[in-house]
Motif scaffolding. Structure first.
Motif, mmCIF file in Angstrom:
data_model
loop_
_atom_site.group_PDB
_atom_site.id
_atom_site.type_symbol
_atom_site.label_atom_id
_atom_site.label_comp_id
_atom_site.label_asym_id
_atom_site.label_seq_id
_atom_site.Cartn_x
_atom_site.Cartn_y
_atom_site.Cartn_z
ATOM 1 N N PHE A 31 0.837 -1.202 0.000
ATOM 2 C CA PHE A 31 0.000 0.000 0.000
ATOM 3 C C PHE A 31 0.871 1.251 0.000
ATOM 4 O O PHE A 31 0.634 2.193 -0.755
ATOM 5 C CB PHE A 31 -0.928 -0.005 1.224
ATOM 6 N N ILE A 32 1.883 1.259 0.849
ATOM 7 C CA ILE A 32 2.763 2.422 0.966
ATOM 8 C C ILE A 32 3.492 2.684 -0.354
ATOM 9 O O ILE A 32 3.559 3.823 -0.820
ATOM 10 C CB ILE A 32 3.762 2.233 2.126
ATOM 11 N N GLU A 33 4.006 1.636 -0.971
ATOM 12 C CA GLU A 33 4.709 1.808 -2.246
ATOM 13 C C GLU A 33 3.761 2.280 -3.351
ATOM 14 O O GLU A 33 4.144 3.093 -4.187
ATOM 15 C CB GLU A 33 5.415 0.523 -2.634
ATOM 16 N N ALA A 34 2.536 1.790 -3.352
ATOM 17 C CA ALA A 34 1.549 2.242 -4.344
ATOM 18 C C ALA A 34 1.227 3.717 -4.121
ATOM 19 O O ALA A 34 1.096 4.488 -5.082
ATOM 20 C CB ALA A 34 0.288 1.395 -4.255
ATOM 21 N N TYR A 35 1.118 4.111 -2.866
ATOM 22 C CA TYR A 35 0.853 5.514 -2.535
ATOM 23 C C TYR A 35 2.026 6.397 -2.969
ATOM 24 O O TYR A 35 1.822 7.482 -3.522
ATOM 25 C CB TYR A 35 0.576 5.649 -1.043
ATOM 26 N N LYS A 40 4.362 10.370 -6.728
ATOM 27 C CA LYS A 40 5.450 10.704 -7.661
ATOM 28 C C LYS A 40 4.964 10.841 -9.104
ATOM 29 O O LYS A 40 5.301 11.806 -9.780
ATOM 30 C CB LYS A 40 6.529 9.616 -7.630
ATOM 31 N N LEU A 41 4.200 9.876 -9.558
ATOM 32 C CA LEU A 41 3.829 9.836 -10.967
ATOM 33 C C LEU A 41 2.548 10.595 -11.295
ATOM 34 O O LEU A 41 2.507 11.369 -12.249
ATOM 35 C CB LEU A 41 3.708 8.392 -11.438
ATOM 36 N N GLU A 42 1.516 10.347 -10.529
ATOM 37 C CA GLU A 42 0.228 10.987 -10.820
ATOM 38 C C GLU A 42 0.243 12.470 -10.450
ATOM 39 O O GLU A 42 -0.250 13.301 -11.198
ATOM 40 C CB GLU A 42 -0.909 10.281 -10.064
ATOM 41 N N LEU A 43 0.789 12.779 -9.271
ATOM 42 C CA LEU A 43 0.783 14.168 -8.816
ATOM 43 C C LEU A 43 2.082 14.899 -9.128
ATOM 44 O O LEU A 43 2.197 16.091 -8.850
ATOM 45 C CB LEU A 43 0.497 14.216 -7.306
ATOM 46 N N LYS A 48 11.242 15.305 -2.032
ATOM 47 C CA LYS A 48 11.099 16.033 -0.765
ATOM 48 C C LYS A 48 9.618 16.199 -0.404
ATOM 49 O O LYS A 48 9.231 16.013 0.744
ATOM 50 C CB LYS A 48 11.774 17.395 -0.874
ATOM 51 N N THR A 49 8.793 16.515 -1.376
ATOM 52 C CA THR A 49 7.359 16.688 -1.140
ATOM 53 C C THR A 49 6.696 15.352 -0.816
ATOM 54 O O THR A 49 5.811 15.289 0.042
ATOM 55 C CB THR A 49 6.690 17.342 -2.362
#
Length: 81
Positions: A31-35, A40-43, A48-49
């Protein structure tokens, strides 16, 4: 939880899992890696963010572990970049 971090997590749950809430026990390394990938990719967030947005989630997971709501810290196997 930071207002923006909460909103990003809420949007992730709606987009990826089609739910509005998730039990602590379902938050695992997958779950954490998917988030992370979502941030990273979608947003298109910088590293850092992304780390900043993980701080509140990590804090809630730690609190849940200390209160006995979960057995193992979901971030135990997580290694930041």
């Amino acid at each position: 939880m930071c207002r923006y971090a909460y909103r990003h997590l809420k949007d992730f749950l709606a987009t990826k899992y089609n739910v509005t809430n998730i039990p602590f026990g379902k938050v695992d390394i997958i779950f954490i890696e998917a988030y992370l990938l979502y941030l990273k990719l979608e947003l298109r967030m910088t590293l850092k963010t992304v780390k900043y947005n993980l701080i509140p989630l990590r804090a809630y997971i730690t609190k849940a572990k200390h209160k006995g709501l979960i057995r193992q810290d979901s971030f135990f196997d997580y290694v930041s970049e």
